[in-house]
Motif scaffolding. Structure first.
Motif, PDB file in Angstrom:
ATOM      1  N   ALA A   1      68.001 -27.439  20.377  1.00 39.98           N
ATOM      2  CA  ALA A   1      67.749 -28.638  19.593  1.00 39.98           C
ATOM      3  C   ALA A   1      68.477 -29.830  20.188  1.00 39.98           C
ATOM      4  CB  ALA A   1      68.226 -28.431  18.149  1.00 39.98           C
ATOM      5  N   GLU A   2      67.957 -31.010  19.845  1.00 38.96           N
ATOM      6  CA  GLU A   2      68.711 -32.234  20.109  1.00 38.96           C
ATOM      7  C   GLU A   2      69.437 -32.585  18.814  1.00 38.96           C
ATOM      8  OE1 GLU A   2      66.478 -35.781  21.196  1.00 38.96           O
ATOM      9  OE2 GLU A   2      68.320 -36.920  21.528  1.00 38.96           O
ATOM     10  N   ILE A   3      70.702 -32.936  18.952  1.00 36.25           N
ATOM     11  CA  ILE A   3      71.488 -33.353  17.789  1.00 36.25           C
ATOM     12  C   ILE A   3      71.363 -34.859  17.621  1.00 36.25           C
ATOM     13  CG2 ILE A   3      73.865 -33.693  17.009  1.00 36.25           C
ATOM     14  CD1 ILE A   3      74.519 -31.036  17.386  1.00 36.25           C
TER      15      ILE A   3
ATOM     16  N   VAL B   1      73.109 -33.408  23.387  1.00 41.72           N
ATOM     17  CA  VAL B   1      73.907 -34.430  22.718  1.00 41.72           C
ATOM     18  C   VAL B   1      73.686 -35.775  23.417  1.00 41.72           C
ATOM     19  CG1 VAL B   1      76.278 -35.137  22.157  1.00 41.72           C
ATOM     20  CG2 VAL B   1      75.655 -32.712  22.109  1.00 41.72           C
ATOM     21  N   ASN B   2      73.412 -36.814  22.639  1.00 43.58           N
ATOM     22  CA  ASN B   2      73.241 -38.154  23.213  1.00 43.58           C
ATOM     23  C   ASN B   2      74.608 -38.760  23.529  1.00 43.58           C
ATOM     24  OD1 ASN B   2      70.234 -38.862  22.946  1.00 43.58           O
ATOM     25  ND2 ASN B   2      70.760 -38.021  20.927  1.00 43.58           N
ATOM     26  N   ILE B   3      74.735 -39.254  24.723  1.00 42.12           N
ATOM     27  CA  ILE B   3      75.987 -39.868  25.146  1.00 42.12           C
ATOM     28  C   ILE B   3      75.735 -41.349  25.405  1.00 42.12           C
ATOM     29  CG2 ILE B   3      77.803 -39.889  26.915  1.00 42.12           C
ATOM     30  CD1 ILE B   3      77.841 -37.352  25.212  1.00 42.12           C
TER      31      ILE B   3
ATOM     32  N   LEU C   1      73.915 -32.843  28.102  1.00 40.74           N
ATOM     33  CA  LEU C   1      74.233 -34.229  27.761  1.00 40.74           C
ATOM     34  C   LEU C   1      73.052 -35.117  28.122  1.00 40.74           C
ATOM     35  CD1 LEU C   1      77.956 -34.435  28.986  1.00 40.74           C
ATOM     36  CD2 LEU C   1      77.062 -33.714  26.756  1.00 40.74           C
ATOM     37  N   GLU C   2      72.617 -35.907  27.152  1.00 40.56           N
ATOM     38  CA  GLU C   2      71.516 -36.846  27.392  1.00 40.56           C
ATOM     39  C   GLU C   2      72.102 -38.206  27.736  1.00 40.56           C
ATOM     40  OE1 GLU C   2      68.398 -37.013  24.514  1.00 40.56           O
ATOM     41  OE2 GLU C   2      68.008 -34.866  24.638  1.00 40.56           O
ATOM     42  N   ILE C   3      71.801 -38.664  28.925  1.00 41.89           N
ATOM     43  CA  ILE C   3      72.255 -39.991  29.339  1.00 41.89           C
ATOM     44  C   ILE C   3      71.016 -40.861  29.571  1.00 41.89           C
ATOM     45  CG2 ILE C   3      74.398 -39.107  30.331  1.00 41.89           C
ATOM     46  CD1 ILE C   3      73.124 -39.343  33.092  1.00 41.89           C
TER      47      ILE C   3
ATOM     48  N   LEU D   1      67.947 -36.900  31.563  1.00 37.19           N
ATOM     49  CA  LEU D   1      67.814 -38.367  31.585  1.00 37.19           C
ATOM     50  C   LEU D   1      66.832 -38.776  30.490  1.00 37.19           C
ATOM     51  CD1 LEU D   1      68.804 -40.916  32.974  1.00 37.19           C
ATOM     52  CD2 LEU D   1      67.082 -40.580  34.736  1.00 37.19           C
ATOM     53  N   ASP D   2      67.415 -39.353  29.414  1.00 38.10           N
ATOM     54  CA  ASP D   2      66.676 -39.660  28.185  1.00 38.10           C
ATOM     55  C   ASP D   2      65.796 -40.897  28.359  1.00 38.10           C
ATOM     56  OD1 ASP D   2      65.987 -39.403  25.521  1.00 38.10           O
ATOM     57  OD2 ASP D   2      67.985 -39.852  24.737  1.00 38.10           O
ATOM     58  N   ASP D   3      64.773 -40.994  27.552  1.00 35.72           N
ATOM     59  CA  ASP D   3      63.914 -42.191  27.514  1.00 35.72           C
ATOM     60  C   ASP D   3      63.406 -42.554  28.905  1.00 35.72           C
ATOM     61  OD1 ASP D   3      64.631 -42.258  24.849  1.00 35.72           O
ATOM     62  OD2 ASP D   3      66.214 -43.736  25.143  1.00 35.72           O
TER      63      ASP D   3
ATOM     64  N   LEU E   1      64.326 -34.411  33.200  1.00 39.17           N
ATOM     65  CA  LEU E   1      63.859 -35.743  32.817  1.00 39.17           C
ATOM     66  C   LEU E   1      63.210 -35.618  31.442  1.00 39.17           C
ATOM     67  CD1 LEU E   1      62.035 -37.036  36.049  1.00 39.17           C
ATOM     68  CD2 LEU E   1      64.429 -37.418  35.360  1.00 39.17           C
ATOM     69  N   LYS E   2      63.455 -36.605  30.604  1.00 38.06           N
ATOM     70  CA  LYS E   2      62.853 -36.593  29.276  1.00 38.06           C
ATOM     71  C   LYS E   2      61.878 -37.755  29.180  1.00 38.06           C
ATOM     72  CE  LYS E   2      64.390 -35.531  24.646  1.00 38.06           C
ATOM     73  NZ  LYS E   2      65.560 -35.329  23.790  1.00 38.06           N
ATOM     74  N   ILE E   3      60.610 -37.436  29.068  1.00 45.74           N
ATOM     75  CA  ILE E   3      59.571 -38.477  29.011  1.00 45.74           C
ATOM     76  C   ILE E   3      59.702 -39.237  27.696  1.00 45.74           C
ATOM     77  CG2 ILE E   3      57.081 -38.943  29.053  1.00 45.74           C
ATOM     78  CD1 ILE E   3      56.707 -36.215  30.404  1.00 45.74           C
TER      79      ILE E   3
HETATM   80 MG    MG Z   1      68.091 -38.346  23.072  1.00 43.83          MG
END
Ligand code: MG
Ligand code: C2E
Ligand code: MG
Ligand code: MG
Length: 275
Positions: free
Chosen positions: A57-59, A117-119, A149-151, A179-181, A200-202
């Motif tokens: 999951a993403e928190i 986790v979003n950083i 870690l999502e950066i 790599l978020d967004d 990579l996160k689309i």
């Molecule tokens: Mg995120």
């Protein structure tokens, strides 16, 4: 009111701006209080990999404001960043994630679950970010291989060599990076190649328009093939319909997150529905 708005009100009289500035100061004050009153909590949005299997999951952070009700992170994260309050909040989120991973680690059925986790850039840019993360892992006894870690691309612009060396140190301990967004920022291909990323996160903006906008479909498809050629995993966020999922699958993207599968859930609901 003038006092709360502070020195930002000098330029010219603009009632709308006056309201925004006051609002900003009020929110900053409320965030401080919220931290003390433990008004922040976390929700878990499942990440689905091949054949509907839940990989983790993403928190995501939530704030239950005493008068306003639920305030979106889109509103309060930028203010928390500006005021530096993101540092204690981000540290708290990371600790919660690691504690949960340590709990799952005790249960063979749940041991494989990963948490993302979003950083925030400000958090990552702290000189002692690496030692903070490692100390949290040590203290909670979680498995760093389950921590992602999502950066975002914005933090890559700062100091690429510093970013890479921090990432390398954390990766050496087993932590992974997403790599978020992706696609909304400015990272050049040469940066992308140098970064020790795992995924990579689309961005959901491409996913939401894909079926009606050829241009966005092309971008999503390109991100998937870019990920493949860089030997990175790829996940799509904001997947709301089966049509979108099927199109992404057609492009070669097999991991998804979005309302099609689930909204972000409390830990109890996530556990009940997905584990
Ligand atoms: Mg995120
Ligand atoms: P993000 O990391 O890109 O998270 C994805 C956002 O998309 C989340 O919004 C999520 O609830 C939403 N979402 C998920 N599935 C769907 C879908 O199918 N359709 C649509 N329309 N939206 C979907 P949320 O929870 O409001 O968070 C917004 C942003 O706030 C996050 O974007 C992230 O940048 C930031 N954020 C949230 N929690 C944290 C945190 O703990 N630390 C930091 N630094 N930032 C956070
Ligand atoms: Mg995202
Ligand atoms: Mg996003």
């Amino acid at each position: 009111q003038a006092k709360a708005a502070g020195r930002n009100t000098f330029c010219f009289f603009d009632p709308a701006m006056q309201i925004r500035v006051t609002e900003h100061a009020t929110l900053a004050r409320d965030i401080r209080q919220g931290i003390q009153q433990q008004a922040f909590f976390l929700v878990y949005q499942p990440q689905i990999s091949h054949q509907g299997h839940v990989s983790g999951a993403e928190i995501l952070l939530r704030w239950q404001h005493p008068e306003r009700g639920m305030v979106s992170p889109v509103e309060f994260i930028p203010i928390a960043e500006e005021t530096g309050l993101i540092l204690p909040i981000g540290q708290w989120v990371l600790k919660q994630a690691c504690e949960q991973l340590a709990i799952w680690e005790q249960e063979p059925r749940w041991r494989h679950l990963e948490l993302a986790v979003n950083i925030s850039p400000k958090q990552f840019q702290q000189t002692d970010f690496v030692s903070q993360v490692l100390a949290t892992i040590e203290k909670t006894q979680c498995n760093p291989h389950r921590l992602k870690l999502e950066i975002t691309e914005s933090m890559l612009l700062e100091d690429i060599d510093d970013t890479i060396s921090k990432m390398d140190l954390l990766k050496a301990e087993g932590i992974s990076f997403s790599l978020d967004d992706f696609g909304t920022g400015y990272s050049s291909l040469s940066y992308l190649k140098r970064l020790p990323l795992d995924q990579l996160k689309i961005d959901k903006s491409f996913v939401s328009d894909m079926l009606h906008d050829q241009h966005h479909a092309d971008i999503a498809k390109t991100i998937v093939s870019l990920a493949r050629s860089l030997d990175l995993a790829v996940i799509a966020e904001g997947v709301e319909t089966e049509e979108q999922r099927a199109m992404l699958e057609g492009f070669g993207c097999f991991s998804y997150q979005g309302y099609l599968f689930s909204h972000p859930l409390t830990l109890e609901a996530f556990t009940r529905q997905f584990l």
